[in-house]
Design an enzyme around this catalytic site. Structure first.
Site, PDB file in Angstrom:
ATOM      1  N   GLU A 178      10.627 -18.465 -78.963  1.00 44.43           N
ATOM      2  CA  GLU A 178      11.953 -18.239 -79.557  1.00 44.43           C
ATOM      3  C   GLU A 178      12.870 -17.493 -78.594  1.00 44.43           C
ATOM      4  OE1 GLU A 178      12.501 -19.970 -82.112  1.00 44.43           O
ATOM      5  OE2 GLU A 178      10.395 -20.437 -82.445  1.00 44.43           O
ATOM      6  N   GLU A 211      13.370 -27.840 -77.062  1.00 50.16           N
ATOM      7  CA  GLU A 211      11.998 -27.555 -77.499  1.00 50.16           C
ATOM      8  C   GLU A 211      10.970 -27.651 -76.374  1.00 50.16           C
ATOM      9  OE1 GLU A 211      11.695 -25.962 -79.909  1.00 50.16           O
ATOM     10  OE2 GLU A 211      13.420 -26.436 -81.155  1.00 50.16           O
ATOM     11  N   MET A 221      12.516 -19.484 -86.097  1.00 50.15           N
ATOM     12  CA  MET A 221      13.790 -20.128 -85.766  1.00 50.15           C
ATOM     13  C   MET A 221      14.619 -19.191 -84.905  1.00 50.15           C
ATOM     14  SD  MET A 221      15.979 -22.564 -85.913  1.00 50.15           S
ATOM     15  CE  MET A 221      17.593 -22.464 -85.151  1.00 50.15           C
ATOM     16  N   GLU A 252      19.018 -25.008 -88.927  1.00 50.46           N
ATOM     17  CA  GLU A 252      18.667 -26.123 -88.058  1.00 50.46           C
ATOM     18  C   GLU A 252      17.993 -27.200 -88.900  1.00 50.46           C
ATOM     19  OE1 GLU A 252      15.862 -25.460 -84.857  1.00 50.46           O
ATOM     20  OE2 GLU A 252      16.892 -26.950 -83.639  1.00 50.46           O
ATOM     21  N   ASN A 263      17.731 -18.468 -84.215  1.00 56.92           N
ATOM     22  CA  ASN A 263      19.124 -18.039 -84.427  1.00 56.92           C
ATOM     23  C   ASN A 263      19.494 -16.992 -83.382  1.00 56.92           C
ATOM     24  OD1 ASN A 263      18.895 -19.318 -87.114  1.00 56.92           O
ATOM     25  ND2 ASN A 263      17.600 -17.567 -87.526  1.00 56.92           N
TER      26      ASN A 263
HETATM   27 ZN   LIG Z   1      11.763 -24.059 -80.623  1.00 54.21          ZN
END
Ligand SMILES: [Zn+2]
Length: 785
Positions: free
Chosen positions: A272, A294, A238, A104, A240
């Site tokens: 996450e 986000e 992150m 990202e 993923n």
């Molecule tokens: Zn985030």
């Protein structure tokens, strides 16, 4: 051009940090195939049946001259594993490493030629060839393993349709701990010897997944999910899909970890996990809607934690960290709307900021209050199932929320999402009449007439009243006003300026959140010149005996900031407040008060040498110091003993990143400049993890005695530091934090320096930082006069 799937083979030379790749991209196009590729050497491009295509590389674009085409383009290429923290890179630990990926926003193109856009979703079938003694983790479970010589081939199951930035590959020695949730395997993966430290995170993840499955009404989509501790990581974590990566401190805890770290792990894991639905299952069409990912993940994480740990009262943390954090960014001229047009990777990396996370999350909380929790949840469910495995925009969401609630939220949302900045609502009470006025709040003292549709909540004489304030001004008749407050629970994204109420507000039944709101707003008014320093200090007097954590912590933060920018005039104020606060008896067993005590002690240490001396004596038995006091004890030891070698030894002997950071932070608190210089040199010696160099820089910036040394060090080492964080947005946020403080008293020099050193990867933060510097500098002048 439409991409259907990627068939990817990576042959990794782990030792030499190189790889060969072959990717078959099944696609349909009307003209030449245009892909993204960076730092890859293209060896050939064919149709897989012997026909070759010419290729042309132009910047990050790779054109394959297929003409109109339907089928699989096969590309053979080679590349290297990076020493930076982006793309496919080496993450070192204990004289060895793992190879890991972080794609990202636009870095997948560093491992494979691909259409590296969020809306070009495709299936991925990944096979890797690696040394026999290593393990590999990807988004999906392993399908087959076959040995071939000194290597083995691992093929992973095919992924569902997903965006390139969510692809993951990790290779190295991993240790795993597995739990089962229905059919889903929840796996914790670490480098050897550390899996035991992930129990708390694993438990939190199990509870989090259960919460989301129920709240979203959609089961988790993949057969497994890995939570992977990465020894070197630019980000906190992150998402993923099915293979979430974390910085070690964001996932692993030991018996000596602080409560703050536990809360942080809980929050990051929940964040996450929320992305597995918001972002991974349904993805924004383009990065200008990054906030959809986000803001939601941020907002949802607090919901989860509040349900698992109600005693933590995390909505109070939400206000301090997300809402106020976003306002501190949004009060600048140099801010941006939540929905922001972005094109280049450099632009994209820099919008992972307080606006996309905190402001967006605060707006969602405001709208949830406005339409009701039930409608909000139903709307989210409908939105997610309508766009599953596809892409969506903010507008899709508003439409659904309006449909479900029967309340038109589009106009309200569009205004909050597209306009930069936020309003201050002035509540004026005169001659039995209440007037509400709104205008944009700016730290620069400039006044800007601008209006938002604000869902205003009030309590008038104990009765709740709600209005939608759409104009600049609105009048309300009130008979016999006895009590009044506005912006209940601070669910509205606006600050409040009370004028003409005398003591009416203070004699109303104020909650901890109300008192926090008053002092938090006052501080922004002080910064903008709306409030005089003497009035601010008088207001602080109401908080010396404050018992609740939220307002106390806020005042402590403010005094700590004032001490950072002008120690000579403010240390007495800080000393008095922190001393008196540490005397207030608070529940021993309450985790929030334990965090607070640690913070108060750390702050007092810096301004009270007698206290520092006392506390420093505990350093010799550091192991025994209670976890939430460790930071204060280490600071005190640096402060009063100045023992560089002792702290360095403690740093080297510690095997936890959390404690290493505690010692590094302490090593920026020396009052002796030559010791500070040693710390700063040490930060770039190669012994400190790349991810933590920034931590040292931020910590040193906060210490008044270290400001000159830090500025000089930064000037000399700028290129080294830039190099560490290339292709990430890290420096943008870092400069935004440090420029306003390091620059005080030397504005022309700082402006000149940043003019001479153009940094496209950080220009957003630098601009905003320089604006903030002018405001802080003005405040210093005001206090001094
Ligand atoms: Zn985030």
């Amino acid at each position: 051009m439409q991409v259907r799937s990627y068939d990817l083979f990576i042959d990794l030379d782990f030792e030499r940090l190189k790889f060969k790749g072959r990717v078959g991209i099944d696609l349909h196009c009307e003209q030449n195939v245009i892909l993204n590729a960076v730092d890859l050497v293209i060896l050939s491009a064919t149709d897989g049946m012997g026909k070759s295509f010419r290729t042309k590389q132009n910047g990050e674009d790779l054109t394959v001259e297929t003409g109109p085409f339907d089928g699989a383009v096969q590309i053979d290429y080679k590349g290297s594993v990076s020493e930076k923290l982006a793309g496919i890179y080496r993450a070192s630990y204990d004289h060895t490493y793992i190879v890991t990926t972080h794609f990202e926003a636009a870095q997948a193109r560093r491992m494979l030629p691909c259409v590296d856009r969020t809306d070009a979703k495709a299936e991925f079938k990944l096979t890797v060839s690696i040394d026999k003694n290593l393990d590999a983790i990807s988004n999906m479970p392993v399908e087959t393993v076959t040995a071939s010589g000194a290597k083995k081939r691992i093929t992973f199951q095919r992924t569902p349709r997903m965006s390139t930035y969510l692809l993951y590959l990790g290779v190295g020695k991993f240790e795993q701990q597995t739990a089962k949730l229905g059919e889903t395997e929840v796996v914790l993966a670490t480098t050897p010897g550390k899996k035991g430290l992930g129990k708390f995170a694993l438990d939190e993840a199990m509870k989090g997944i259960q919460f989301y499955e129920e709240y979203f009404g959609i089961p988790y989509a993949l057969p497994k999910i890995d939570l992977i501790a990465i020894p070197e990581f630019a980000m906190g974590a992150m998402e993923n899909w099915g293979a979430i990566t974390f910085r070690e401190v964001a996932l692993l805890l030991d018996a000596n970890s602080s409560t703050r770290s536990r809360k942080r792990v809980s929050e990051i894991v929940a964040h996450e996990l929320a992305h597995q639905w918001f972002g991974n299952l349904v993805t924004m069409k383009w990065w200008d809607d990054i906030w959809l990912n986000e803001s939601f993940a941020t907002f949802m994480a607090y919901k989860v934690i509040d349900s698992i740990h109600p005693e933590w009262r995390v909505w109070e943390d939400f206000l301090r960290d997300e809402t106020a954090g976003a306002m501190a960014r949004d009060c600048l001229k140099n801010t941006h709307p939540i929905e922001v047009p972005v094109k280049s990777p450099d632009e994209i990396e820099q919008i992972f900021d307080a606006i996309s996370y905190g402001k967006g999350a605060s707006i969602l909380r405001m709208i949830e209050t406005y339409i009701g929790k039930q409608s909000f949840e139903e709307g989210i469910q409908r939105y997610l199932s309508a766009h599953a495995y596809g892409n969506a925009t903010g507008n899709d969401l508003w439409m659904t929320l309006s449909e479900v609630s029967g309340i038109q939220v589009q106009d309200i949302m569009t205004s909050w999402i597209r306009k930069p900045g936020y309003p201050v609502v002035t509540a004026l009470f005169r001659d039995g009449k209440l007037t509400l006025q709104q205008e944009r709040f700016l730290i620069s003292q400039a006044s800007e007439p601008e209006t938002w549709p604000i869902p205003v909540t009030m309590e008038v004489n104990g009765q709740v009243r709600n209005i939608l304030l759409q104009n600049t001004e609105e009048n309300i008749e009130i008979k016999d006003l006895k009590s009044f407050k506005i912006n209940l629970d601070r669910t509205g994204f606006y600050s409040v300026n009370y004028i003409g109420f005398g003591d009416i507000v203070w004699t109303s039944s104020l909650t901890a959140i109300d008192r926090w709101g008053i002092i938090s707003d006052a501080f922004t008014f002080l910064l903008s010149g709306k409030m005089k320093y003497a009035d601010y200090v008088a207001l602080l007097g109401r908080f010396t005996q404050e018992k609740e954590c939220l307002p106390t912590h806020e005042v402590s933060d403010q005094l700590s900031f004032l001490y950072t920018i002008l120690p000579s005039k403010t240390s007495e104020l800080s000393r008095t407040f922190h001393r008196s606060q540490l005397q207030i008896p608070r529940e021993e067993s309450n985790e929030n008060t334990s965090i607070l005590r640690g913070a108060l002690a750390s702050r007092l240490t810096l301004v009270d040498s007698k206290y520092a001396k006392e506390l420093a004596s505990k350093f010799k038995e550091f192991q025994k110091v209670e976890p939430d006091m460790k930071k204060a004890v280490a600071l005190a030891y640096a402060r009063s003993e100045g023992d560089y070698d002792g702290l360095l030894k403690a740093y080297r002997e510690s095997n936890s990143d959390e404690h290493k950071v505690t010692f590094l932070n302490a090593m920026t608190a020396f009052s002796n400049e030559s010791l500070l210089n040693r710390t700063l040199e040490f930060a770039l010696s190669g012994e400190v993890k790349k991810q933590d160099v920034r931590t040292v820089l931020l910590a040193a910036t906060e210490k008044p005695d270290a400001k000159n040394a830090t500025w000089s060090w930064l000037k000399v080492n700028l290129e080294k530091i830039r190099n560490l964080y290339q292709n990430t947005g890290i420096l943008s946020g870092t400069f935004l934090s440090i420029i306003p403080i390091l620059g005080i008293g030397r504005i022309p020099e700082v402006e000149d320096f940043f003019n001479k050193h153009e940094m496209i990867e950080a220009e957003v933060g630098i601009k905003a930082g320089l604006e903030k510097l002018n405001a802080f500098d003005r405040l210093v002048t005001n206090i001094e006069s």
